[in-house]
Design an enzyme around this catalytic site. Structure first.
Site, PDB file in Angstrom:
ATOM      1  N   LYS A 292      37.442  46.012   9.421  1.00 15.32           N
ATOM      2  CA  LYS A 292      36.282  46.596  10.098  1.00 15.32           C
ATOM      3  C   LYS A 292      35.530  47.520   9.139  1.00 15.32           C
ATOM      4  O   LYS A 292      36.115  48.042   8.193  1.00 15.32           O
ATOM      5  CB  LYS A 292      36.764  47.433  11.292  1.00 15.32           C
ATOM      6  CG  LYS A 292      37.296  46.637  12.463  1.00 15.32           C
ATOM      7  CD  LYS A 292      37.754  47.579  13.569  1.00 15.32           C
ATOM      8  CE  LYS A 292      38.316  46.804  14.761  1.00 15.32           C
ATOM      9  NZ  LYS A 292      37.302  46.025  15.488  1.00 15.32           N
ATOM     10  N   ARG A 366      43.952  39.359  21.581  1.00 15.36           N
ATOM     11  CA  ARG A 366      44.187  38.180  22.423  1.00 15.36           C
ATOM     12  C   ARG A 366      45.425  37.403  21.977  1.00 15.36           C
ATOM     13  O   ARG A 366      46.021  36.680  22.766  1.00 15.36           O
ATOM     14  CB  ARG A 366      42.931  37.298  22.449  1.00 15.36           C
ATOM     15  CG  ARG A 366      42.570  36.694  21.133  1.00 15.36           C
ATOM     16  CD  ARG A 366      41.152  36.129  21.122  1.00 15.36           C
ATOM     17  NE  ARG A 366      40.138  37.194  21.061  1.00 15.36           N
ATOM     18  CZ  ARG A 366      38.829  36.963  21.093  1.00 15.36           C
ATOM     19  NH1 ARG A 366      38.364  35.734  21.221  1.00 15.36           N
ATOM     20  NH2 ARG A 366      37.976  37.965  21.026  1.00 15.36           N
TER      21      ARG A 366
HETATM   22  N1  BES Z   1      39.881  46.255  19.520  1.00 16.47           N
HETATM   23  C1  BES Z   1      38.733  45.469  19.250  1.00 16.47           C
HETATM   24  C2  BES Z   1      37.692  45.541  20.371  1.00 16.47           C
HETATM   25  C3  BES Z   1      36.969  46.853  20.488  1.00 16.47           C
HETATM   26  C4  BES Z   1      35.816  47.079  19.762  1.00 16.47           C
HETATM   27  C5  BES Z   1      37.402  47.817  21.384  1.00 16.47           C
HETATM   28  C6  BES Z   1      35.149  48.281  19.900  1.00 16.47           C
HETATM   29  C7  BES Z   1      36.727  49.009  21.518  1.00 16.47           C
HETATM   30  C8  BES Z   1      35.602  49.236  20.763  1.00 16.47           C
HETATM   31  C9  BES Z   1      39.150  44.015  19.100  1.00 16.47           C
HETATM   32  O1  BES Z   1      40.386  43.806  18.530  1.00 16.47           O
HETATM   33  C10 BES Z   1      38.139  43.368  18.211  1.00 16.47           C
HETATM   34  O2  BES Z   1      38.087  43.733  17.075  1.00 16.47           O
HETATM   35  N2  BES Z   1      37.388  42.429  18.770  1.00 16.47           N
HETATM   36  C11 BES Z   1      36.381  41.738  18.045  1.00 16.47           C
HETATM   37  C12 BES Z   1      36.515  40.263  18.340  1.00 16.47           C
HETATM   38  C13 BES Z   1      35.696  39.395  17.447  1.00 16.47           C
HETATM   39  C14 BES Z   1      36.255  39.432  16.032  1.00 16.47           C
HETATM   40  C15 BES Z   1      35.737  37.994  17.988  1.00 16.47           C
HETATM   41  C16 BES Z   1      35.027  42.257  18.506  1.00 16.47           C
HETATM   42  O3  BES Z   1      34.859  42.538  19.678  1.00 16.47           O
HETATM   43  O4  BES Z   1      34.163  42.428  17.651  1.00 16.47           O
HETATM   44 MN    MN Z   2      40.294  43.782  16.406  1.00 15.28          MN
END
Ligand code: BES
Ligand code: MN
Ligand code: ZN
Length: 512
Positions: A292, A366
């Protein structure tokens, strides 16, 4: 650690006659001057209170505050009025919120705080919840002069014009215990990720099991692999903080009818005898190799808020002791980039045998959930509920105060929504749009684990649905409300403990 007063208990018959640091009076809108305690304080102050009410335009709107120092003219040092909104729209959510707001206004002064409720038939359980929730502060890592100067020693709760009876006293302390269960979830989320590693979540779970006599099973890294939870294992394989799988079981004392195994659907609709909650427990989500951006990465210490909600729920269940078998399952791991980390294009076999092609290592939640859901399905529950900070898309869709929930069963779904309303937590139903499952087709495995950008919360839900084995299921994408930018009502700044109250209320409703 959590700062909550050691006692939340029925207060004096006459709240104005006793000395306290803060006297909080909850009042209905448009009826401020009718509250007996307001009248008593007002006449002791020669009309100064109602004069202040007028000049500050205090109307008693929901969570509206008015603070007045008594300058030695009363036994309490400060009077706080807090609005409970109009009496016609009175609800448990409103009362909980008002009590919490009033208590929070008095926490900095510390000492003894007395709360007077808006009416004699106010729900004392909810008042106890509000008092505990409003008193919460996370101060564990503050030292020296950063430490709060004063601590609340006790919160006394009073009705406006009658004493609290034995049943009321019980309800009040039950509410306080539920607030403590929410605090378990808040503490876990507030705790920094160097401390709150997967094993720490297991320790918290063991503490809850010990206190409430729940059954507990914890699998370590080798155990997760041996059990066949390869997706969960893959997510954790790049971290020095090894993954854990946690399973708590609450068994009611005397179940009227033992839940028959392998006969799902044979019972009446919505008559649940066994329910399984599953929580996403990513103690830190760096994104893994698909790392990230630095901006905001620290918020990913909250990526175990689903697990925290499930653990908080199990503590609440331990207190409520409903006539319903409740399982609390947590998949805990840390998602880190490393030479041993899993990568895009990897293929793993899930617990239920489906092969999954990894697309983006940041869609790790997931994967952990897929194995945990398959595990839950094997328990043959009447319903599986999962809670996960799963997608940024849920935040984009509903903002920071509502969770997105998905339900394969309408009746269970609306029961959950009713519970959320009573809990004062935002849950909004989203659709499982079948045609989007096309996005999860892989050329080389049974499933890809992400779709395209659009409808990202929905495709995540559709991926999870592949693993529940046809068991009725509710998925809660709680990414938005688990952290709050500001204190409001029952919610503090920082970790909110979102989900615990709703799930506890939901379990109670199912057991009724
Ligand atoms: N934990 C994150 C989702 C999240 C993002 C929670 C911001 C709270 C605040 C999750 O693991 C994630 O990174 N999801 C990605 C999925 C994508 C790579 C398909 C997302 O939502 O960007
Ligand atoms: Mn994630
Ligand atoms: Zn995540």
């Amino acid at each position: 650690m959590t700062r909550m007063p050691s006692t939340i208990a029925p207060g004096p018959r006459d709240p104005v006659a006793e000395s306290s640091e803060t006297l909080v009076i909850c009042v209905f809108a448009g009826a401020v001057g009718e509250h007996p305690t307001v009248r008593a304080v007002n006449s002791a102050l020669d009309g100064a209170l109602l004069e202040q009410v007028r000049s500050a335009e205090f109307e008693g709107k929901a969570d509206q505050l008015l603070e007045l120092p008594t300058l030695g003219r009363l036994k309490t040092k400060k009077v706080v009025l807090v609005g409970a909104g109009s009496s016609e729209e009175a609800s448990s959510a409103r009362l909980r919120s008002a009590v919490a707001t009033g208590v929070r206004a008095g926490t900095s002064a510390g000492g003894r705080l007395v709360v007077v409720l808006p009416r004699n038939d106010s729900d004392l359980r909810v008042a106890g919840e509000g008092a505990g929730l409003g008193a919460y502060r996370f101060t564990k890592y503050l030292t020296g002069d950063r430490r709060p100067k004063h601590e609340l020693s006790r919160i006394d709760v009073c009705l406006p014009s009658k004493p609290i009876d034995a049943a009321g006293k019980k309800a009040l302390s039950l509410g306080a215990e539920i607030a403590s269960a929410v605090a378990i979830a808040r503490d876990a989320v507030n705790e920094p990720p160097n401390v709150l590693v997967p094993e720490k979540l297991a320790q918290i779970a063991r503490g809850i099991a010990r206190e409430h006599k729940l059954k507990i099973k914890v699998l370590d890294k080798a155990g997760i692999l041996a059990a066949g939870m390869n997706l969960h294992y893959a997510v954790g394989q790049g971290s020095a903080n090894e993954p854990r799988f946690i399973h708590l079981t609450y068994q009611p004392a005397q179940q009227k009818k033992p839940a028959p195994r392998g006969k799902r659907g044979s019972r009446n609709r919505n008559e649940a005898k066994r329910i399984a909650f599953v929580g996403k427990g990513l103690t830190f989500d760096s994104g893994g190799l698909c790392i990230k951006p630095a901006q905001g990465m620290g918020e990913m210490k909250s990526d175990m808020a689903g697990a925290a909600a499930v653990l908080g729920l199990m503590a609440a269940v331990g207190v409520l002791r409903p006539e319903l078998e409740v399982h609390g399952i947590v998949g805990a791991a840390e998602n880190m980039p490393d030479g041993a980390a899993y990568r895009p294009a990897d293929i793993f076999t899930s617990l239920d045998g489906k092969t999954v092609e990894i697309i983006n290592t940041d869609a790790e939640g997931r994967l952990v959930l897929a194995d945990a859901l398959a595990y839950a399905a094997r328990l043959e529950p009447d319903l599986i509920v999962d809670a996960a900070t799963l997608t940024g898309a849920a935040l984009v869709a509903l903002g920071k105060t509502y969770s997105a929930y998905y339900a394969t069963d309408d009746a269970f779904g609306s029961k959950l929504e009713n519970a959320a309303r009573e809990a004062g937590e935002g849950f909004w139903r989203m659709p499982l749009i079948d045609e989007l499952t096309d996005q999860l087709k892989s050329d080389v495995a049974d499933l890809k684990h992400t779709g395209d950008r659009w409808g990202g919360s929905i495709t995540a839900a559709l991926f999870l649905r592949e693993f529940v084995g046809g068991v009725p299921w509710i998925h809660c994408d709680i990414a938005g409300p688990v952290l709050s930018d500001r204190a409001k009502g029952a919610v503090p700044k920082g970790a909110t403990g979102h989900g615990v109250l709703t799930f506890a209320r939901f379990v109670e409703a199912l057991a009724e």
